[in-house]
Write a protein that holds these residues in place. Structure first.
Motif, short mmCIF file in Angstrom:
data_model
loop_
_atom_site.label_atom_id
_atom_site.label_comp_id
_atom_site.label_asym_id
_atom_site.label_seq_id
_atom_site.Cartn_x
_atom_site.Cartn_y
_atom_site.Cartn_z
N GLU A 78 23.68 40.15 48.46
CA GLU A 78 23.26 39.51 49.71
C GLU A 78 22.45 38.25 49.41
OE1 GLU A 78 20.81 40.55 53.80
OE2 GLU A 78 20.48 41.80 52.03
N LYS A 79 21.50 38.36 48.51
CA LYS A 79 20.67 37.22 48.14
C LYS A 79 21.52 36.11 47.52
CE LYS A 79 16.57 35.96 45.52
NZ LYS A 79 15.53 36.43 44.60
N ALA A 80 22.44 36.48 46.65
CA ALA A 80 23.30 35.49 46.00
C ALA A 80 24.22 34.80 47.00
CB ALA A 80 24.12 36.15 44.89
N ALA A 81 24.68 35.54 47.98
CA ALA A 81 25.55 34.95 49.01
C ALA A 81 24.79 33.92 49.82
CB ALA A 81 26.13 36.04 49.91
N VAL A 82 23.57 34.25 50.19
CA VAL A 82 22.74 33.31 50.95
C VAL A 82 22.50 32.03 50.13
CG1 VAL A 82 20.44 32.93 51.93
CG2 VAL A 82 21.66 35.06 52.40
N GLY A 83 22.25 32.20 48.83
CA GLY A 83 21.98 31.07 47.96
C GLY A 83 23.21 30.41 47.37
N GLN A 84 24.39 30.90 47.76
CA GLN A 84 25.65 30.36 47.23
C GLN A 84 25.66 30.38 45.70
OE1 GLN A 84 28.30 29.15 49.33
NE2 GLN A 84 27.07 30.14 50.90
N ASP A 85 25.14 31.46 45.12
CA ASP A 85 25.03 31.62 43.67
C ASP A 85 26.29 32.31 43.14
OD1 ASP A 85 24.41 32.30 41.04
OD2 ASP A 85 22.46 33.16 41.53
N SER A 86 27.30 31.52 42.84
CA SER A 86 28.61 32.05 42.43
C SER A 86 28.54 32.89 41.17
CB SER A 86 29.60 30.91 42.22
OG SER A 86 29.81 30.22 43.41
N ALA A 87 27.72 32.49 40.22
CA ALA A 87 27.63 33.24 38.96
C ALA A 87 27.11 34.65 39.21
CB ALA A 87 26.74 32.50 37.96
N THR A 88 26.06 34.76 40.03
CA THR A 88 25.52 36.09 40.33
C THR A 88 26.50 36.91 41.15
OG1 THR A 88 23.25 35.28 40.18
CG2 THR A 88 23.60 37.33 41.40
N ILE A 89 27.14 36.28 42.13
CA ILE A 89 28.13 37.00 42.93
C ILE A 89 29.22 37.57 42.03
CG2 ILE A 89 29.96 36.75 44.67
CD1 ILE A 89 28.13 34.66 46.06
N THR A 90 29.74 36.76 41.13
CA THR A 90 30.79 37.23 40.23
C THR A 90 30.30 38.38 39.36
OG1 THR A 90 31.79 35.03 40.20
CG2 THR A 90 32.37 36.50 38.39
N SER A 91 29.10 38.25 38.84
CA SER A 91 28.53 39.30 37.99
C SER A 91 28.36 40.61 38.75
CB SER A 91 27.18 38.82 37.44
OG SER A 91 26.56 39.85 36.73
N VAL A 92 27.82 40.51 39.95
CA VAL A 92 27.60 41.72 40.76
C VAL A 92 28.94 42.34 41.16
CG1 VAL A 92 26.68 42.61 42.94
CG2 VAL A 92 25.33 41.02 41.57
N LEU A 93 29.90 41.51 41.51
CA LEU A 93 31.20 42.04 41.92
C LEU A 93 31.94 42.70 40.77
CD1 LEU A 93 32.50 39.42 44.49
CD2 LEU A 93 31.45 41.64 44.90
N ASP A 94 31.60 42.35 39.54
CA ASP A 94 32.17 43.05 38.39
C ASP A 94 31.64 44.49 38.31
OD1 ASP A 94 33.69 40.89 37.58
OD2 ASP A 94 32.25 40.23 36.05
N ALA A 95 30.40 44.69 38.75
CA ALA A 95 29.75 46.00 38.64
C ALA A 95 29.88 46.87 39.89
CB ALA A 95 28.27 45.82 38.31
N LEU A 96 30.00 46.26 41.05
CA LEU A 96 29.92 47.00 42.31
C LEU A 96 31.01 48.05 42.51
CD1 LEU A 96 28.37 47.39 44.96
CD2 LEU A 96 29.74 45.54 45.93
N PRO A 97 32.28 47.75 42.29
CA PRO A 97 33.29 48.79 42.53
C PRO A 97 33.07 50.05 41.68
CG PRO A 97 34.33 46.64 42.37
CD PRO A 97 32.90 46.47 41.95
N GLY A 98 32.73 49.85 40.42
CA GLY A 98 32.48 51.00 39.55
C GLY A 98 31.26 51.79 39.98
N ALA A 99 30.21 51.08 40.40
CA ALA A 99 29.00 51.76 40.86
C ALA A 99 29.29 52.58 42.11
CB ALA A 99 27.89 50.74 41.12
N ALA A 100 30.10 52.03 43.01
CA ALA A 100 30.45 52.77 44.23
C ALA A 100 31.24 54.03 43.89
CB ALA A 100 31.25 51.87 45.18
N THR A 101 32.20 53.90 43.00
CA THR A 101 33.01 55.06 42.60
C THR A 101 32.14 56.11 41.92
OG1 THR A 101 34.99 53.71 42.38
CG2 THR A 101 34.96 55.80 41.17
N GLN A 102 31.28 55.68 41.01
CA GLN A 102 30.40 56.61 40.31
C GLN A 102 29.41 57.28 41.26
OE1 GLN A 102 30.68 57.68 37.11
NE2 GLN A 102 32.58 56.51 37.21
#
Length: 115
Positions: A78-102
């Motif tokens: 959410e914070k990265a989206a507000v700040g248009q921080d593409s690097a953080t968004i990409t990094s978080v999106l790499d981890a989010l699906p697995g975290a949700a499944t786990q």
């Protein structure tokens, strides 16, 4: 080691709600995967405003369920989206699906989902 669930919070909810908690956690388990897919679709279409809104909703729902890691990642997103921080968004999106499944697996293994 990443802590997926706040089991203390879940135990408190179970004491308050009894078996109704199983219905609520099932709704969360069904919804979290759809939320992650929606977030990924927003990123694919470069809609960071909607991505931020979905991340905010996921953060709140996950916090209420004691899903600490998904809530943490959603807050970062959410914070990265507000700040248009593409690097953080990409990094978080790499981890989010697995975290949700786990997290869903941890809910099941902890007895917080019906079999």
């Amino acid at each position: 080691m990443t802590i997926l669930l706040d089991t203390g919070a879940l135990q408190t909810l179970q004491e308050l709600l009894g078996d109704d908690l199983l219905d609520i956690t099932q709704i969360y388990a069904d919804q979290v995967q759809a939320d992650v897919q929606g977030i990924l679709a927003c990123w694919a279409s470069a809609d960071t405003a909607q991505l931020g809104k979905l991340a905010h909703a996921l953060k709140g729902g996950s916090s209420n369920m004691g899903a600490t890691e998904v809530a943490r990642l959603a807050a970062l997103l959410e914070k990265a989206a507000v700040g248009q921080d593409s690097a953080t968004i990409t990094s978080v999106l790499d981890a989010l699906p697995g975290a949700a499944t786990q997290t869903v697996l941890a809910l099941r293994e902890g007895g917080y989902l019906r079999a």
